[in-house]
Design a protein around this motif. Structure first.
Motif, PDB file in Angstrom:
ATOM      1  N   GLN A 149       2.460  -8.952   1.466  1.00  0.00           N
ATOM      2  CA  GLN A 149       2.451  -9.194  -0.201  1.00  0.00           C
ATOM      3  C   GLN A 149       1.596  -8.253  -0.697  1.00  0.00           C
ATOM      4  O   GLN A 149       1.743  -7.995  -1.990  1.00  0.00           O
TER       5      GLN A 149
ATOM      6  N   ARG B   5       2.754  -4.881  -1.529  1.00  0.00           N
ATOM      7  CA  ARG B   5       4.145  -5.254  -2.394  1.00  0.00           C
ATOM      8  C   ARG B   5       3.605  -5.324  -3.937  1.00  0.00           C
ATOM      9  O   ARG B   5       4.398  -4.828  -4.732  1.00  0.00           O
ATOM     10  N   HIS B   6       2.699  -6.139  -4.142  1.00  0.00           N
ATOM     11  CA  HIS B   6       2.282  -6.360  -5.592  1.00  0.00           C
ATOM     12  C   HIS B   6       1.589  -5.014  -6.281  1.00  0.00           C
ATOM     13  O   HIS B   6       1.995  -4.675  -7.267  1.00  0.00           O
TER      14      HIS B   6
ATOM     15  N   PHE C  25       4.427  -2.461  -7.029  1.00  0.00           N
ATOM     16  CA  PHE C  25       4.937  -2.673  -8.194  1.00  0.00           C
ATOM     17  C   PHE C  25       4.106  -2.359  -9.439  1.00  0.00           C
ATOM     18  O   PHE C  25       4.781  -1.593 -10.277  1.00  0.00           O
TER      19      PHE C  25
ATOM     20  N   TYR D 119       3.563   1.697  -9.750  1.00  0.00           N
ATOM     21  CA  TYR D 119       4.816   2.239 -10.095  1.00  0.00           C
ATOM     22  C   TYR D 119       5.109   2.468 -11.477  1.00  0.00           C
ATOM     23  O   TYR D 119       5.282   3.333 -12.017  1.00  0.00           O
TER      24      TYR D 119
ATOM     25  N   VAL E 212      13.658  -6.590 -11.799  1.00  0.00           N
ATOM     26  CA  VAL E 212      12.559  -6.487 -11.062  1.00  0.00           C
ATOM     27  C   VAL E 212      12.854  -6.247  -9.499  1.00  0.00           C
ATOM     28  O   VAL E 212      12.018  -5.419  -8.900  1.00  0.00           O
ATOM     29  N   THR E 213      14.005  -6.597  -8.936  1.00  0.00           N
ATOM     30  CA  THR E 213      14.427  -6.567  -7.667  1.00  0.00           C
ATOM     31  C   THR E 213      14.729  -4.570  -7.581  1.00  0.00           C
ATOM     32  O   THR E 213      14.057  -3.985  -6.567  1.00  0.00           O
TER      33      THR E 213
ATOM     34  N   LYS F 272      11.337  -3.106  -7.807  1.00  0.00           N
ATOM     35  CA  LYS F 272      10.360  -3.243  -6.579  1.00  0.00           C
ATOM     36  C   LYS F 272      11.022  -2.033  -5.394  1.00  0.00           C
ATOM     37  O   LYS F 272      10.271  -1.729  -4.726  1.00  0.00           O
TER      38      LYS F 272
ATOM     39  N   ALA G  54       9.625   1.239  -6.335  1.00  0.00           N
ATOM     40  CA  ALA G  54       8.220   1.167  -5.995  1.00  0.00           C
ATOM     41  C   ALA G  54       8.057   1.519  -4.504  1.00  0.00           C
ATOM     42  O   ALA G  54       7.053   2.280  -4.051  1.00  0.00           O
ATOM     43  N   ALA G  55       9.059   1.016  -3.779  1.00  0.00           N
ATOM     44  CA  ALA G  55       8.825   0.863  -2.231  1.00  0.00           C
ATOM     45  C   ALA G  55       9.132   2.285  -1.791  1.00  0.00           C
ATOM     46  O   ALA G  55       8.852   2.765  -0.667  1.00  0.00           O
TER      47      ALA G  55
END
Length: 166
Positions: A110, A113-114, A117, A120, A157-158, A161, A164-165
């Motif tokens: 997590q 991931r945060h 985001f 990015y 948001v998806t 994300k 960003a990944a």
């Protein structure tokens, strides 16, 4: 009704002040704190709630210290639906939420991931602007009837994300 406001440069200082208070309250527990969420992205409209990501060596060591966070005005919410997290929220006496604190054990997936985001959106202001425009449209009533704020922005948001990944 959700409230989204223009970016406030004071949010960065508000994070620093709160992070100092959290570190002091949690001593001797070592905690790394990051400003996260929309209030951490310059220029991005946001709900005026400071998002804080905490990282500790051992999540179980945080639990006995939760009372000290309560003394700072936080409400302990446990995992609050996300395994491996401790979630706290701070609300002023008049009922206005001011801070969210999400704490994970070092190594949790997590954490990156945060941060990815946030980073990015900081690196790509045009994507942050598109996200901000969507948030403003949603709170202005431009969303499908019966959907919540979170549901209305979930698709973007998806997508962000995933970008960003990548």
């Amino acid at each position: 009704m959700e409230r989204v406001v223009p970016y406030d440069p004071g949010w960065a200082e508000a994070f620093i002040v709160e992070a100092d208070a959290l570190r002091a309250a949690l001593q001797p527990l070592a905690v790394t704190l990051h400003h996260m969420g929309s209030t951490a992205v310059r220029g991005l409209p946001a709900k005026p709630i400071i998002g804080i990501l905490g990282v500790v060596d051992c999540l179980d060591a945080l639990d006995p210290a939760s009372g000290r966070l309560t003394d700072l005005g936080y409400e302990a919410m446990g995992a609050f639906g996300i395994e491996g997290r401790r979630y706290f929220r701070k609300t002023r006496t008049e009922g206005v939420r001011t801070h969210h604190l999400h704490v994970y054990q070092d190594g949790s997936p997590q954490i990156p991931r945060h941060l990815a985001f946030r980073d990015y959106l900081r690196a790509f202001p045009e994507r942050a602007a598109a996200y901000g425009a969507l948030k403003i449209a949603i709170v202005s009533g431009d969303h499908p009837p019966g959907t919540t704020y979170a549901e209305a922005k979930a698709g973007m948001v998806t997508l962000l994300k995933a970008e960003a990944a990548a």
